[in-house]
Design a protein around this motif. Sequence first.
Motif, mmCIF file in Angstrom:
data_model
loop_
_atom_site.group_PDB
_atom_site.id
_atom_site.type_symbol
_atom_site.label_atom_id
_atom_site.label_comp_id
_atom_site.label_asym_id
_atom_site.label_seq_id
_atom_site.Cartn_x
_atom_site.Cartn_y
_atom_site.Cartn_z
ATOM 1 N N TYR A 338 7.881 31.602 0.271
ATOM 2 C CA TYR A 338 7.538 30.918 -0.978
ATOM 3 C C TYR A 338 6.413 31.667 -1.712
ATOM 4 O O TYR A 338 6.508 31.948 -2.903
ATOM 5 C CB TYR A 338 7.120 29.481 -0.687
ATOM 6 N N SER A 341 7.549 35.065 -2.949
ATOM 7 C CA SER A 341 8.494 34.999 -4.064
ATOM 8 C C SER A 341 7.753 34.865 -5.393
ATOM 9 O O SER A 341 8.362 34.961 -6.454
ATOM 10 C CB SER A 341 9.471 33.839 -3.872
ATOM 11 N N ARG A 342 6.439 34.622 -5.337
ATOM 12 C CA ARG A 342 5.631 34.573 -6.553
ATOM 13 C C ARG A 342 4.856 35.861 -6.728
ATOM 14 O O ARG A 342 3.851 35.908 -7.465
ATOM 15 C CB ARG A 342 4.663 33.394 -6.494
ATOM 16 N N ILE A 344 3.085 37.535 -4.430
ATOM 17 C CA ILE A 344 1.918 37.724 -3.565
ATOM 18 C C ILE A 344 2.323 38.605 -2.379
ATOM 19 O O ILE A 344 3.244 38.266 -1.645
ATOM 20 C CB ILE A 344 1.384 36.357 -3.076
ATOM 21 N N LEU A 352 -3.613 33.731 2.977
ATOM 22 C CA LEU A 352 -3.655 32.410 2.331
ATOM 23 C C LEU A 352 -3.241 31.303 3.298
ATOM 24 O O LEU A 352 -3.863 30.243 3.352
ATOM 25 C CB LEU A 352 -2.706 32.380 1.125
ATOM 26 N N PHE B 87 11.969 35.509 -10.784
ATOM 27 C CA PHE B 87 11.344 34.241 -10.382
ATOM 28 C C PHE B 87 12.438 33.299 -9.901
ATOM 29 O O PHE B 87 13.502 33.212 -10.501
ATOM 30 C CB PHE B 87 10.623 33.613 -11.580
ATOM 31 N N LEU B 88 12.159 32.614 -8.791
ATOM 32 C CA LEU B 88 13.119 31.633 -8.281
ATOM 33 C C LEU B 88 12.441 30.267 -8.211
ATOM 34 O O LEU B 88 11.473 30.086 -7.468
ATOM 35 C CB LEU B 88 13.605 32.050 -6.881
ATOM 36 N N ALA B 89 12.951 29.326 -8.991
ATOM 37 C CA ALA B 89 12.486 27.942 -8.865
ATOM 38 C C ALA B 89 13.339 27.298 -7.775
ATOM 39 O O ALA B 89 14.563 27.239 -7.889
ATOM 40 C CB ALA B 89 12.645 27.200 -10.183
ATOM 41 N N MET B 90 12.684 26.885 -6.713
ATOM 42 C CA MET B 90 13.439 26.475 -5.529
ATOM 43 C C MET B 90 13.865 25.014 -5.574
ATOM 44 O O MET B 90 13.214 24.167 -6.178
ATOM 45 C CB MET B 90 12.607 26.737 -4.275
ATOM 46 N N PHE B 104 -3.520 29.300 -5.493
ATOM 47 C CA PHE B 104 -2.192 29.915 -5.404
ATOM 48 C C PHE B 104 -1.798 30.573 -6.729
ATOM 49 O O PHE B 104 -1.364 31.727 -6.771
ATOM 50 C CB PHE B 104 -1.187 28.830 -4.999
ATOM 51 N N ALA B 108 -1.200 34.505 -7.409
ATOM 52 C CA ALA B 108 0.102 34.994 -7.871
ATOM 53 C C ALA B 108 -0.046 35.756 -9.188
ATOM 54 O O ALA B 108 0.508 36.845 -9.353
ATOM 55 C CB ALA B 108 1.066 33.824 -8.032
ATOM 56 N N LEU B 144 -0.926 22.978 -2.251
ATOM 57 C CA LEU B 144 0.340 23.351 -2.872
ATOM 58 C C LEU B 144 1.519 22.544 -2.309
ATOM 59 O O LEU B 144 1.856 22.671 -1.133
ATOM 60 C CB LEU B 144 0.562 24.857 -2.644
ATOM 61 N N ASN B 156 6.144 21.207 -10.755
ATOM 62 C CA ASN B 156 5.242 22.292 -10.391
ATOM 63 C C ASN B 156 5.955 23.651 -10.459
ATOM 64 O O ASN B 156 5.360 24.655 -10.851
ATOM 65 C CB ASN B 156 4.684 22.023 -8.983
ATOM 66 N N GLU B 157 7.234 23.673 -10.082
ATOM 67 C CA GLU B 157 8.002 24.924 -10.174
ATOM 68 C C GLU B 157 8.080 25.390 -11.625
ATOM 69 O O GLU B 157 7.946 26.576 -11.920
ATOM 70 C CB GLU B 157 9.425 24.724 -9.621
ATOM 71 N N GLN B 160 4.880 26.747 -12.962
ATOM 72 C CA GLN B 160 4.742 28.139 -12.509
ATOM 73 C C GLN B 160 5.576 29.079 -13.373
ATOM 74 O O GLN B 160 5.153 30.184 -13.718
ATOM 75 C CB GLN B 160 5.185 28.271 -11.053
ATOM 76 N N LEU B 164 3.640 32.074 -15.051
ATOM 77 C CA LEU B 164 3.876 33.419 -14.524
ATOM 78 C C LEU B 164 4.812 34.207 -15.441
ATOM 79 O O LEU B 164 4.841 35.431 -15.410
ATOM 80 C CB LEU B 164 4.428 33.341 -13.088
#
Lengths: 400, 255
Positions: A338, A341-342, A344, A352, B87-90, B104, B108, B144, B156-157, B160, B164
């Motif tokens: 997770y 995938s951003r 990092i 972290l 980017f992947l929104a899960m 976080f 990122a 998170l 929240n996804e 982001q 981002l």
Amino acid sequence: MTVTTAVPNVAEAVEATVASHLHPAASFDLADHPVPNGREEVWRFTPLRRLRGLFDGAPSDARLGWHANAVDGVTRREVTTAEAIALGVPAPVDRTSALAVANAGGAVLFEVAAGRELTEPLVIELHGDDADKLVYGQVVFKVGANAQATIVLRHTGSARYLSSVSLLVEEGAHLNFVGLQDWADDAVQVGHVGLKIGRDARVRTVTASLGGDLVRLTETTEYDGPGGELEQFGLYFVNAGQHIEHRLFVDHNEPHTRSRVDYRGALQGKGAHSVWIGDVLIRKVAEGINTYESNKNLVLTDGCRADSVPNLEIETGEIEGAGHSSTTGRFDDEQLFYLRSRGIPEDEARRLVVHGFFADIIRRIGVPEVEQRLLVAVEKELEIIVGLSSGSRTDPLEVQ
Amino acid sequence: MSELRISDLHVDVLTETGPKEILKGVNLTVGSGEAHAIMGPNGSGKSTLAYSIAGHPKYKITSGSVTLDGVELTHLKVDERARAGLFLAMQYPIEVPGVSVANFLRTAKTALSGEAPKVRTWVKEVNAALERIGLDGTFAARSLNEGFSGGEKKRNEIAQLELLNPKFAILDETDSGLDIDALRIVSEGVNRYMEQGDRGLLLITHYTRILNYIKPDFVHVFVDGHIVAEGGPELADRLEVDGYDRFVKAAKVDA
């Protein structure tokens, strides 16, 4: 591995049970604590030869170096062994804690006056200057009825140290206790921290064990009236060759008492060994109690060993709740995925995750100076992890 | 003009009994400014497509290619793919205890842009993004996703996504489990992202519901590990009426 125990109604089933080690014969009499051979349930995880003769009970009048700040509402005085016992300190549960009391030559007693709310933490620094020096020490904290106190007890340097610490928390008092084992690499400490929680009193303890060759702490809790509340948090880093053992025993001997235990450790390097024992006894009188214990271990490299044993003995089913869980594992791949995938990088993602794992405990300490110091210690340990992980990157998926 | 190109992608999932082929030759090109919807029944491999493009270790790409502006993503690590602009929104965002949303996001953003964002403007930006998506200011300080409701995780996804601002976003069933208000707010976030004009979207969904809010330029029907039909938004309308049955049966006949 995850073990979760729901609330079983087993009052009758358990009554005919054989004697378990959850009924330790606590006693001040050394004769009641024969020299262990290592096969006993309560000693089987401890490498006895690394205790370097601590069972012998050789006399010593050596002391650790002391420093305590002066806090309004706190008095400090020396008491004899007999006086300490008369205060009602929890009795020793094993040979080492019996030796600590018998050979310490009296105790240092800190008293927080009844009804006093301390405006600053009482901070006690104990320092050893010689890894071969045998030291016995007994410290008693008495927090008077309805008083509120934060106490920090920090160990540094080196010694062969047998310790007995008692926390007597009287009716309605609030105690926040932080115990730091910040020893040098060659120190050995075997200690007993005995808690007695009065009616409707609330106690939070944070135990952080970072250094030492061998640290074994037995933390026992008993209640001195109904309605007492206990929260115990722990964190430990175990590096190559270190043995860090926390043995918790919560004796729910009064009704409507509560206990919450959350200990977390990270292990790295060959021969790193952690032991966590979470014993809870719910006696027949302890109706309406609620208990939950949790231990989580993060194994960062090969060659480590984490023993984690929660035990729950229930003599009455008339309770609100009882459970425990224990997990030991490597990094959670899903968490790393997770974060990565951003964007990092893997090292940073690991950093972290470990940071978060401990920060979750550290933020509950409530003493900014101690929180800061522990966060720095976490960062120091993380440098080692980051160093290791850069050599163990996973290969990207290949197209064949 | 950017382009995400998926060519003849074959993917195995690693199971306890050995590898199992899930994707059986996927071809799809998403250009910047385009919104593509991938629709299919449960178990058709839609999520596998999303996760294998992002580089989840559970999936093994056995052949084929995924390129972003000519860069072969399948040769890159997970975080390198994100830094390439993906980017992947899960569907099920992961909880990371002890790591605050703010920490976080800052980490990122720093990783993606190569430099730490300016503290003053960044904090404002984060708070504004969270607020727009219906997450109050306290969320920045929370761990998170820990203790977030299903809907809060999805919000929240999308927060982001906006902060981002990747070149291409894959949304894996972002609509599932959202009530009607949350669906609208989340869709508005996605639309703001697309209104920039030069971003690409791959919207994976089981239901046509979200397409009332996010208008796709192209619709692809996904059955048994590959695309079986393609068209414009009207294809989604037909699915709403007819369901997936027709395509599932056709796929069985072909097999």
